[in-house]
Design a protein around this motif. Structure first.
Motif: not given
Length: 175
Positions: A114-140
């Protein structure tokens, strides 16, 4: 001997002394650390190494999964949170108040996930908010995998310690 006695004899309900429990634990964490937001991590490594179409495929797959996670969270996130909290609370009560070992084992599998699920949701929100791609996405995604592995290592350690304690305590009572 009736059928349910045969099944319980075949499948030891004392979870921490059962080999299948430890196999499930290992497979669960191996799978959780390999699939980062629904994307196989080897794809992240290949995108870093070669770029081009593989990188575009990675970004597309991450975008699809991020949108899927966030859609589910926005649509029914509170209901899911309530159900997860109910199930985890029930497992804690059954496991540690009523001393049911099977409930303890299931909790020690479910709570870290369930902690990993919360981490998935948090990471998904960060990727959407920051519009990550390329190196930034791979780092995240790499950071997300590292956090998942840390949760997994701590979970395996705690589960192993509790399992050894349970087996020694039951062994001492049996002698």
């Amino acid at each position: 001997m009736n059928w349910h006695q045969t099944i319980f004899e075949l499948i030891d309900m004392r979870s921490f002394s059962n080999l299948w429990f430890w196999i499930v634990l290992a497979v669960m964490w191996s799978t959780a650390s390999h699939w980062v937001l629904g994307v196989p991590f080897d794809m992240v490594a290949r995108a870093r190494k070669t770029g081009g179409q593989i990188e575009q495929d990675l970004e597309d797959l991450v975008r699809i999964n991020v949108n899927r996670f966030l859609y589910i969270a926005r649509l029914s996130g509170l209901w899911l949170l309530g159900m997860v909290c109910f199930v985890l609370t029930t497992l804690v009560l059954l496991g540690w108040v009523y001393d049911i070992e099977f409930a303890q084992a299931v909790f020690l599998l479910a709570f870290p996930m369930s902690l990993v699920g919360a981490l998935n949701l948090s990471t998904a929100r960060l990727i959407e908010r920051d519009e990550l791609s390329g190196e930034g996405l791979r780092r995240r995604l790499t950071r997300h995998r590292t956090y998942t592995q840390a949760i997994g290592m701590l979970s395996i350690f705690v589960t192993a310690m509790w399992g050894m304690y349970q087996n020694l305590a039951i062994g001492a009572l049996g002698s």
